[in-house]
Design a protein around this motif. Structure first.
Motif, PDB file in Angstrom:
ATOM      1  N   UNK A  26       0.837  -1.200   0.000  1.00 49.36           N
ATOM      2  CA  UNK A  26       0.000   0.000   0.000  1.00 49.36           C
ATOM      3  C   UNK A  26       0.871   1.249   0.000  1.00 49.36           C
ATOM      4  N   UNK A  27       1.900   1.241   0.863  1.00 45.47           N
ATOM      5  CA  UNK A  27       2.723   2.438   0.974  1.00 45.47           C
ATOM      6  C   UNK A  27       3.594   2.625  -0.258  1.00 45.47           C
ATOM      7  N   UNK A  28       3.944   1.519  -0.911  1.00 44.40           N
ATOM      8  CA  UNK A  28       4.702   1.651  -2.155  1.00 44.40           C
ATOM      9  C   UNK A  28       3.786   1.928  -3.340  1.00 44.40           C
ATOM     10  N   UNK A  29       2.514   2.073  -3.022  1.00 44.05           N
ATOM     11  CA  UNK A  29       1.494   2.370  -4.036  1.00 44.05           C
ATOM     12  C   UNK A  29       1.405   1.306  -5.109  1.00 44.05           C
ATOM     13  N   UNK A  30       1.704   0.066  -4.720  1.00 44.35           N
ATOM     14  CA  UNK A  30       1.521  -1.019  -5.680  1.00 44.35           C
ATOM     15  C   UNK A  30       0.148  -1.645  -5.530  1.00 44.35           C
ATOM     16  N   UNK A  31      -0.564  -1.222  -4.488  1.00 39.81           N
ATOM     17  CA  UNK A  31      -1.910  -1.740  -4.247  1.00 39.81           C
ATOM     18  C   UNK A  31      -2.772  -0.536  -3.895  1.00 39.81           C
ATOM     19  N   UNK A  66      -1.696   0.851  13.274  1.00 37.63           N
ATOM     20  CA  UNK A  66      -1.516   0.535  11.854  1.00 37.63           C
ATOM     21  C   UNK A  66      -2.853   0.575  11.114  1.00 37.63           C
ATOM     22  N   UNK A  67      -3.874   0.033  11.781  1.00 37.27           N
ATOM     23  CA  UNK A  67      -5.165  -0.055  11.114  1.00 37.27           C
ATOM     24  C   UNK A  67      -5.787   1.327  10.908  1.00 37.27           C
ATOM     25  N   UNK A  68      -5.603   2.207  11.894  1.00 38.75           N
ATOM     26  CA  UNK A  68      -6.187   3.543  11.712  1.00 38.75           C
ATOM     27  C   UNK A  68      -5.469   4.279  10.591  1.00 38.75           C
ATOM     28  N   UNK A  69      -4.158   4.042  10.469  1.00 37.03           N
ATOM     29  CA  UNK A  69      -3.437   4.636   9.349  1.00 37.03           C
ATOM     30  C   UNK A  69      -3.988   4.150   8.022  1.00 37.03           C
ATOM     31  N   UNK A  70      -4.252   2.847   8.007  1.00 33.34           N
ATOM     32  CA  UNK A  70      -4.798   2.222   6.799  1.00 33.34           C
ATOM     33  C   UNK A  70      -6.164   2.805   6.452  1.00 33.34           C
ATOM     34  N   UNK A  71      -6.983   2.965   7.487  1.00 28.53           N
ATOM     35  CA  UNK A  71      -8.324   3.533   7.283  1.00 28.53           C
ATOM     36  C   UNK A  71      -8.218   4.943   6.711  1.00 28.53           C
ATOM     37  N   UNK A  72      -7.269   5.702   7.234  1.00 27.86           N
ATOM     38  CA  UNK A  72      -7.139   7.069   6.750  1.00 27.86           C
ATOM     39  C   UNK A  72      -6.719   7.083   5.284  1.00 27.86           C
ATOM     40  N   UNK A  73      -5.760   6.208   4.964  1.00 30.90           N
ATOM     41  CA  UNK A  73      -5.315   6.098   3.571  1.00 30.90           C
ATOM     42  C   UNK A  73      -6.494   5.815   2.667  1.00 30.90           C
ATOM     43  N   UNK A  74      -7.284   4.841   3.087  1.00 34.56           N
ATOM     44  CA  UNK A  74      -8.396   4.420   2.251  1.00 34.56           C
ATOM     45  C   UNK A  74      -9.438   5.523   2.146  1.00 34.56           C
ATOM     46  N   UNK A  75      -9.726   6.152   3.275  1.00 35.77           N
ATOM     47  CA  UNK A  75     -10.732   7.212   3.277  1.00 35.77           C
ATOM     48  C   UNK A  75     -10.325   8.332   2.334  1.00 35.77           C
ATOM     49  N   UNK A  76      -9.036   8.686   2.373  1.00 31.85           N
ATOM     50  CA  UNK A  76      -8.561   9.738   1.477  1.00 31.85           C
ATOM     51  C   UNK A  76      -8.748   9.375   0.021  1.00 31.85           C
ATOM     52  N   UNK A  77      -8.447   8.100  -0.262  1.00 31.28           N
ATOM     53  CA  UNK A  77      -8.573   7.664  -1.644  1.00 31.28           C
ATOM     54  C   UNK A  77     -10.014   7.699  -2.109  1.00 31.28           C
ATOM     55  N   UNK A 204       4.957  10.406  13.200  1.00 32.02           N
ATOM     56  CA  UNK A 204       4.637   9.015  13.490  1.00 32.02           C
ATOM     57  C   UNK A 204       4.456   8.203  12.205  1.00 32.02           C
ATOM     58  N   UNK A 205       3.777   8.843  11.242  1.00 27.53           N
ATOM     59  CA  UNK A 205       3.527   8.150   9.981  1.00 27.53           C
ATOM     60  C   UNK A 205       4.844   7.912   9.239  1.00 27.53           C
ATOM     61  N   UNK A 206       5.714   8.930   9.248  1.00 28.89           N
ATOM     62  CA  UNK A 206       7.008   8.772   8.587  1.00 28.89           C
ATOM     63  C   UNK A 206       7.815   7.666   9.258  1.00 28.89           C
ATOM     64  N   UNK A 207       7.717   7.599  10.576  1.00 26.28           N
ATOM     65  CA  UNK A 207       8.415   6.531  11.297  1.00 26.28           C
ATOM     66  C   UNK A 207       7.875   5.161  10.873  1.00 26.28           C
ATOM     67  N   UNK A 208       6.544   5.105  10.708  1.00 24.49           N
ATOM     68  CA  UNK A 208       5.934   3.838  10.291  1.00 24.49           C
ATOM     69  C   UNK A 208       6.442   3.439   8.903  1.00 24.49           C
ATOM     70  N   UNK A 209       6.543   4.437   8.020  1.00 24.69           N
ATOM     71  CA  UNK A 209       7.028   4.144   6.672  1.00 24.69           C
ATOM     72  C   UNK A 209       8.480   3.698   6.726  1.00 24.69           C
ATOM     73  N   UNK A 210       9.279   4.366   7.582  1.00 26.28           N
ATOM     74  CA  UNK A 210      10.687   3.995   7.728  1.00 26.28           C
ATOM     75  C   UNK A 210      10.783   2.555   8.223  1.00 26.28           C
ATOM     76  N   UNK A 211       9.891   2.193   9.151  1.00 26.06           N
ATOM     77  CA  UNK A 211       9.894   0.839   9.696  1.00 26.06           C
ATOM     78  C   UNK A 211       9.580  -0.174   8.587  1.00 26.06           C
TER      79      UNK A 211
END
Lengths: 262, 201, 201
Positions: A26-31, A66-77, A204-211
């Motif tokens: 998702x973060x690599x935008x392949x999905x 992680x899930x709330x981040x995912x929800x936000x991503x999806x909601x934005x899309x 926090x989000x950038x840290x998650x991406x770094x992880x």
């Protein structure tokens, strides 16, 4: 110990595999987050929790973040231009609007179920598709047309669609690849580094991406990860060095290695 | 004697009209409405309906391999259900075979809310609908129906007569009222209940 | 009495087979050979021929509007000659007043940018162009004009003389000018592609 969140095995319509791979893609935008069934993830996680006899608070906390981040991503899309509308609503009205949309979707899912059952019951109804074998040919005649209509149609296609507002997107995600490159470069200069020190000061989000970038590098076998204790700094080293130095396999330290189910 | 002659005069023309209707239906490539039949046969609607009544009796399940059905806003022949096995050996089902859940949800939205655009469908479903829409267009179950108003408006879609035909609907009014449909969140609820019970035990 | 019972036993199975053949023929979009019918009905050729004999008698001129005809490829239904006039009226559609939005956009793209391929039309419109292209080809408003260069190049289309006639143009040079979009065809093409890209992102 396996992390119950990261290796959570998902079997969704659009994705099958562990949760951390899903996040990576998702973060690599392949999905496309829009393709992901959120309820499926939650139910699978709850089922997994039940299989383990104890309530793992860490895992739950991690999952929530992680899930709330995912929800936000999806909601934005999904609601790029709607979020503005919702912003202008009072919280109660916004909740009402969301509930209305959920109810509409639920009804459409029910309609789809009805159609699927209908299709099954009509399986023994056969009819001809297309023209009859010995039918006369259809002659279609078109009245005289105004050529101005052609220009109008083409001009309409040259109009930019209404631009999507991104004003509400306070958070921007750096791509995973950016961190992958950064960590590679670091390990080119140094044998190992502290993850926490490197990402200090990032959101926090950038840290998650770094992880996730770490997980990605670990997956391809470029790095080795070690951690002296839960919440202790994560040490990142070259995978080739790790083979020979074997520095952290101390009985005293409960080593937490990031495990993956590939 | 006079009575018999009168009856012959009165009934024969409808018989001839029924044969005409019979012929029109066998060459048509889509269901024909009463109006279309009346226009082609150059006769009036009431007499067409009488002829259709005669034909419905002749072409019905159990009596004939050809069955006259009322579907997609008109009348059309189909094979009797009795012959389904033989038909399945010879004919593909390209329209409905392998319809995904996403495609079913999308076609439901187009059927109930159409004409609708792809962004509108995505809004209702909560996931993008592009590939589902493309597959439904290719199957002929939905078709373009103009664009949303305004410059750069998105293409809108509606269901086709083929959709009504495949699902055996007399018209779109034959779709169930949404409020009458069962509750499918039940499945998710059950899974969660199972989890709760497992924890309790 | 015994004779009658025997005959019922003997004839009924062929009657059932005849109904199956009747059904297969009404679903087929091309004539069916005796072999194809036998395979689909899972029965032998002789009995299929017997069934076809029964049906030829039932579906013949004067008796029915549907006529079973033996043609080169096998058997197929046609409309009775008695119904020829009605069928002609059914197939001779009234003159259509205009094109659908999809068809109009597609033919405009072909007229201004042609020869163009279906993928390019789809790109400019933002939706698949397959059915619009097929319908314009069927109407004779556009026609194939070679392929894009390179191996496996897509078929390209251009507008036809009928198009020029319908739109009252002496030649393509008489198309309304689009100076606001670009100086020449290439500039217009680039502009349309740029907008299409913005739309897709």
């Amino acid at each position: 110990m396996l992390s119950p969140v990261h290796d959570l095995d998902l079997d969704l319509d659009a994705f099958e595999g562990p949760f951390d791979l899903l996040l990576t893609l998702l973060l690599k935008e392949e999905l496309d987050p829009a393709e992901i069934d959120m309820v499926g993830i939650v139910v699978t996680f709850v089922e997994r929790l039940t299989e383990r006899d104890e309530l793992d608070l860490d895992a739950c906390g991690e999952f929530l973040i992680l899930f709330s981040g995912l929800l936000e991503l999806k909601a934005r899309g999904l609601f790029p231009d709607d979020a503005g509308d919702l912003d202008e609503l009072e919280p109660e009205e916004a909740a009402e609007e969301l509930a209305r949309r959920l109810a509409e979707y639920r009804r459409m899912k029910e309609a789809a179920t009805w159609l699927a059952e209908r299709l099954a019951s009509e399986r023994d109804r056969f009819f001809r598709l297309g023209p009859a074998p010995l039918a006369p040919r259809v002659e279609r005649q078109l009245a005289q047309q105004d050529p101005a209509g052609l220009a109008t149609a083409l001009r309409a296609l040259a109009v930019e669609p209404p631009s999507v507002s991104v004003a509400h997107m306070a958070l921007r995600f750096p791509p995973v690849s950016q961190f992958v490159e950064r960590f590679r470069a670091l390990l080119g200069r140094r044998r190992r580094f502290d993850f926490d020190t490197e990402v200090a000061g990032l959101s926090r989000i950038e840290q998650a991406v770094a992880f996730l970038a770490l997980l990605e590098l670990r997956k391809v076998g470029e790095i080795a990860l070690s951690q002296a204790a839960p919440f202790a700094p994560i040490r990142v080293g070259r995978a080739s060095d790790e083979m020979t130095t074997n520095l952290s396999d101390d009985e005293e330290t409960s080593q937490w290695k990031i495990a993956r189910s590939a | 004697m006079e009575d018999r002659t009168l009856r012959l005069i009165a009934t024969n023309p409808v018989d001839a009209l029924a044969r005409t209707v019979e012929a029109l239906l066998v060459v048509a490539s889509a269901p024909l409405s009463v109006d279309e039949l009346a226009e082609a046969a150059a006769d009036d609607v009431e007499r067409i309906e009488t002829a259709l009544g005669l034909l419905s009796d002749r072409y019905r399940e159990g009596r004939s391999g050809i069955v006259l059905e009322q579907v997609a806003g008109g009348y059309a022949y189909r094979a009797s259900r009795e012959a389904a096995e033989a038909c399945a050996r010879l004919f593909e089902r390209p329209v409905e075979r392998g319809l995904s859940q996403a495609a079913l949800e999308t076609v439901a939205i187009v059927a109930y809310l159409g004409p609708v655009s792809r962004p509108e469908i995505a809004r209702v479903r909560g996931v993008a609908a592009d590939s589902a829409v493309a597959s439904l267009v290719e199957r002929g179950l939905i078709a373009e129906a103009g664009r949303e108003s305004g410059p750069g408006g998105a293409v809108r879609y509606r269901v086709t007569a083929l959709f009504e035909r495949v699902f055996g609907l007399e018209n779109l009014g034959a779709l169930p009222r949404l409020d009458d449909l069962g509750d499918d969140t039940e499945a998710i609820r059950e899974r969660l209940h199972a989890v709760a019970e497992a924890r309790a035990s």
